[in-house]
Design a protein around this motif. Structure first.
Motif, PDB file in Angstrom:
ATOM      1  N   ASN A  21       0.798  -1.225   0.000  1.00 43.54           N
ATOM      2  CA  ASN A  21       0.000   0.000   0.000  1.00 43.54           C
ATOM      3  C   ASN A  21       0.836   1.283   0.000  1.00 43.54           C
ATOM      4  O   ASN A  21       0.641   2.143  -0.855  1.00 43.54           O
ATOM      5  CB  ASN A  21      -0.966   0.010   1.192  1.00 43.54           C
ATOM      6  CG  ASN A  21      -2.308  -0.620   0.864  1.00 43.54           C
ATOM      7  OD1 ASN A  21      -2.871  -0.391  -0.191  1.00 43.54           O
ATOM      8  ND2 ASN A  21      -2.826  -1.424   1.775  1.00 43.54           N
ATOM      9  N   ARG A  42      -8.873   3.475  -6.579  1.00 46.21           N
ATOM     10  CA  ARG A  42      -8.434   2.108  -6.250  1.00 46.21           C
ATOM     11  C   ARG A  42      -9.618   1.149  -6.239  1.00 46.21           C
ATOM     12  O   ARG A  42      -9.570   0.076  -6.850  1.00 46.21           O
ATOM     13  CB  ARG A  42      -7.737   2.111  -4.885  1.00 46.21           C
ATOM     14  CG  ARG A  42      -7.423   0.734  -4.330  1.00 46.21           C
ATOM     15  CD  ARG A  42      -6.944   0.847  -2.894  1.00 46.21           C
ATOM     16  NE  ARG A  42      -6.781  -0.461  -2.277  1.00 46.21           N
ATOM     17  CZ  ARG A  42      -6.444  -0.640  -1.006  1.00 46.21           C
ATOM     18  NH1 ARG A  42      -6.221   0.389  -0.223  1.00 46.21           N
ATOM     19  NH2 ARG A  42      -6.324  -1.861  -0.517  1.00 46.21           N
ATOM     20  N   TYR A  43     -10.687   1.523  -5.552  1.00 44.53           N
ATOM     21  CA  TYR A  43     -11.861   0.663  -5.476  1.00 44.53           C
ATOM     22  C   TYR A  43     -12.549   0.579  -6.826  1.00 44.53           C
ATOM     23  O   TYR A  43     -12.989  -0.500  -7.255  1.00 44.53           O
ATOM     24  CB  TYR A  43     -12.838   1.192  -4.424  1.00 44.53           C
ATOM     25  CG  TYR A  43     -12.515   0.799  -3.002  1.00 44.53           C
ATOM     26  CD1 TYR A  43     -11.204   0.890  -2.511  1.00 44.53           C
ATOM     27  CD2 TYR A  43     -13.496   0.352  -2.133  1.00 44.53           C
ATOM     28  CE1 TYR A  43     -10.906   0.548  -1.203  1.00 44.53           C
ATOM     29  CE2 TYR A  43     -13.212   0.005  -0.824  1.00 44.53           C
ATOM     30  CZ  TYR A  43     -11.904   0.105  -0.359  1.00 44.53           C
ATOM     31  OH  TYR A  43     -11.609  -0.251   0.928  1.00 44.53           O
ATOM     32  N   MET A  45     -11.338   0.970  -9.867  1.00 43.92           N
ATOM     33  CA  MET A  45     -10.574   0.189 -10.843  1.00 43.92           C
ATOM     34  C   MET A  45     -10.520  -1.286 -10.445  1.00 43.92           C
ATOM     35  O   MET A  45     -10.284  -2.148 -11.295  1.00 43.92           O
ATOM     36  CB  MET A  45      -9.163   0.767 -10.983  1.00 43.92           C
ATOM     37  CG  MET A  45      -9.152   2.178 -11.572  1.00 43.92           C
ATOM     38  SD  MET A  45      -7.530   2.981 -11.519  1.00 43.92           S
ATOM     39  CE  MET A  45      -6.700   2.112 -12.841  1.00 43.92           C
ATOM     40  N   GLY A  46     -10.735  -1.569  -9.179  1.00 48.11           N
ATOM     41  CA  GLY A  46     -10.754  -2.955  -8.743  1.00 48.11           C
ATOM     42  C   GLY A  46     -12.003  -3.695  -9.186  1.00 48.11           C
ATOM     43  O   GLY A  46     -11.983  -4.922  -9.361  1.00 48.11           O
ATOM     44  N   SER A  82      -9.536   1.469   5.181  1.00 46.33           N
ATOM     45  CA  SER A  82      -8.607   1.948   4.150  1.00 46.33           C
ATOM     46  C   SER A  82      -8.363   3.440   4.285  1.00 46.33           C
ATOM     47  O   SER A  82      -7.218   3.910   4.218  1.00 46.33           O
ATOM     48  CB  SER A  82      -9.172   1.650   2.756  1.00 46.33           C
ATOM     49  OG  SER A  82      -9.339   0.266   2.553  1.00 46.33           O
ATOM     50  N   LEU A 188     -16.368  -3.896  -2.511  1.00 44.87           N
ATOM     51  CA  LEU A 188     -15.727  -2.747  -3.158  1.00 44.87           C
ATOM     52  C   LEU A 188     -16.777  -1.751  -3.651  1.00 44.87           C
ATOM     53  O   LEU A 188     -16.564  -0.529  -3.586  1.00 44.87           O
ATOM     54  CB  LEU A 188     -14.858  -3.209  -4.323  1.00 44.87           C
ATOM     55  CG  LEU A 188     -13.575  -3.958  -3.985  1.00 44.87           C
ATOM     56  CD1 LEU A 188     -12.742  -4.169  -5.239  1.00 44.87           C
ATOM     57  CD2 LEU A 188     -12.750  -3.220  -2.936  1.00 44.87           C
ATOM     58  N   SER A 192     -16.805   1.962  -2.232  1.00 41.89           N
ATOM     59  CA  SER A 192     -16.563   3.115  -3.102  1.00 41.89           C
ATOM     60  C   SER A 192     -17.584   4.220  -2.856  1.00 41.89           C
ATOM     61  O   SER A 192     -17.283   5.411  -3.041  1.00 41.89           O
ATOM     62  CB  SER A 192     -16.594   2.676  -4.572  1.00 41.89           C
ATOM     63  OG  SER A 192     -17.891   2.232  -4.949  1.00 41.89           O
ATOM     64  N   LEU A 217      -2.239   3.565  -9.592  1.00 37.66           N
ATOM     65  CA  LEU A 217      -3.599   3.303  -9.133  1.00 37.66           C
ATOM     66  C   LEU A 217      -4.058   1.904  -9.519  1.00 37.66           C
ATOM     67  O   LEU A 217      -4.709   1.207  -8.734  1.00 37.66           O
ATOM     68  CB  LEU A 217      -4.555   4.342  -9.724  1.00 37.66           C
ATOM     69  CG  LEU A 217      -4.494   5.741  -9.108  1.00 37.66           C
ATOM     70  CD1 LEU A 217      -5.325   6.718  -9.936  1.00 37.66           C
ATOM     71  CD2 LEU A 217      -4.996   5.713  -7.668  1.00 37.66           C
ATOM     72  N   LEU A 218      -3.702   1.485 -10.736  1.00 35.88           N
ATOM     73  CA  LEU A 218      -4.073   0.138 -11.179  1.00 35.88           C
ATOM     74  C   LEU A 218      -3.383  -0.916 -10.311  1.00 35.88           C
ATOM     75  O   LEU A 218      -3.998  -1.930  -9.945  1.00 35.88           O
ATOM     76  CB  LEU A 218      -3.690  -0.061 -12.647  1.00 35.88           C
ATOM     77  CG  LEU A 218      -4.054  -1.425 -13.262  1.00 35.88           C
ATOM     78  CD1 LEU A 218      -5.562  -1.654 -13.196  1.00 35.88           C
ATOM     79  CD2 LEU A 218      -3.564  -1.508 -14.701  1.00 35.88           C
ATOM     80  N   ALA A 221      -5.193  -1.179  -7.172  1.00 39.53           N
ATOM     81  CA  ALA A 221      -6.464  -1.886  -7.350  1.00 39.53           C
ATOM     82  C   ALA A 221      -6.271  -3.389  -7.410  1.00 39.53           C
ATOM     83  O   ALA A 221      -7.146  -4.154  -6.974  1.00 39.53           O
ATOM     84  CB  ALA A 221      -7.157  -1.388  -8.622  1.00 39.53           C
ATOM     85  N   THR A 225      -5.524  -4.837  -3.135  1.00 37.68           N
ATOM     86  CA  THR A 225      -6.987  -4.864  -3.080  1.00 37.68           C
ATOM     87  C   THR A 225      -7.526  -6.220  -3.511  1.00 37.68           C
ATOM     88  O   THR A 225      -7.939  -7.029  -2.678  1.00 37.68           O
ATOM     89  CB  THR A 225      -7.588  -3.746  -3.965  1.00 37.68           C
ATOM     90  OG1 THR A 225      -6.993  -2.495  -3.605  1.00 37.68           O
ATOM     91  CG2 THR A 225      -9.091  -3.655  -3.755  1.00 37.68           C
TER      92      THR A 225
END
Length: 307
Positions: A21, A42-43, A45-46, A82, A188, A192, A217-218, A221, A225
């Protein structure tokens, strides 16, 4: 593979992945992004990553009406955990924050004993004692370093909400029947919405300015995550809340190693010793029943005498 061995392995992978992280978040902060925006992306894209996994496995998206509320609660708990952790990075050293987070295994163990009548095995007590020493060494400030009181409070809130999340995944009958990827997708999604609500109340949305920031960021994710939460959820189902939580103490070890090689932060002898103690503690969890039998044999060698 043995069910327990698989559970321990997944718990270790989850902890190591979660330790990434700070490595991904701090460079994003340096480019002007705030924690709420980092976590929102993050969320967000997850979700498609999990959707692709679900499609590949033939897992549907629908959950039963009775499952919506507990899953929504899980999402809120995860988002709060988080957010408070990522906010703490602004007030204290990220490595120290990541280390302090792992009081949560103790919280899980205490809550399970207090509210769910789980027995404290002797090996767990020994493991927790060794882990506490290791964590104390890792968080011990050296030189001119200081630990922020407000930062500590944020991390304690993060640890508490994560402990409740782990326990709820383990004990909720509604949640336990949901396939792992489907559960995480909905967690998620609901999580979000917490960041959306914060933006609605005035927290600005900061957009990545460089392509490398989107890559960071990816990575957030996927690694800490999707990978970490998936492994954590399966591990809880295989070996239970307490062993999974204690294995989470491997995260500071991961954080220290990555800080040295990626963020180029020095590793002190104290941190090395603390990390080794944590590895020893997690090893005791794996060998827990063997240790318990050994302790029982020692006790039988010295029977109590009636006064």
């Amino acid at each position: 593979m043995n069910r327990s061995v698989k559970g321990y392995a997944l718990a270790a992978i989850a902890a190591a992945a979660y330790g990434t992280n700070p490595v991904f978040a701090i460079p994003l902060y340096e480019q002007g992004m705030n924690p709420n925006s980092v976590l929102f992306f993050r969320y967000l894209m997850g979700l498609p990553v999990l959707a692709a996994l679900m499609a590949a496995r033939g897992v549907g998206f629908a959950i039963e009406r009775r499952q919506i509320f507990p899953v929504a609660v899980l999402g809120v708990l995860m988002a709060i955990s988080s957010l408070t952790l990522f906010e703490s990075y602004n007030y204290m050293n990220a490595g120290v924050a990541s280390t302090l987070l792992f009081v949560y295994p103790i919280l899980v163990a205490v809550l399970m004993v207090a509210f769910f009548h789980e027995k404290f095995r002797s090996s767990i007590v020994i493991c927790l004692a060794i882990m506490c020493v290791g964590l104390w060494l890792l968080m011990k400030p050296e030189g001119d370093s200081r630990v922020s009181t407000f930062g500590c409070l944020l991390v304690m809130l993060s640890a508490f909400t994560y402990a409740v999340y782990i326990i709820m995944v383990n004990v909720s009958k509604e949640v336990r029947t949901i396939p792992t990827t489907r559960l995480l997708f909905h967690v998620l999604f609901w999580g979000s919405l917490v960041f959306v609500v914060k933006m609605a109340f005035g927290t600005p949305l900061t957009i990545p300015a460089r392509g490398a920031d989107w890559s960071g960021l990816l990575a957030l994710a996927i690694i800490p995550t999707v990978v970490s939460l998936t492994c954590t959820t399966v591990a809880i189902q295989l070996i239970g809340s307490t062993p999974t939580a204690i294995f989470g103490a491997l995260e500071p070890v991961s954080a220290v190693v990555l800080s040295y090689f990626v963020l180029h932060q020095p590793i002190t002898p104290t941190e090395i010793i603390g990390g080794l103690l944590i590895v020893i503690a997690t090893t005791l969890v794996v060998a827990g029943h063997s240790v318990d039998r050994a302790i029982l044999r020692v006790r039988k060698m010295f029977p109590r005498r009636n006064s």
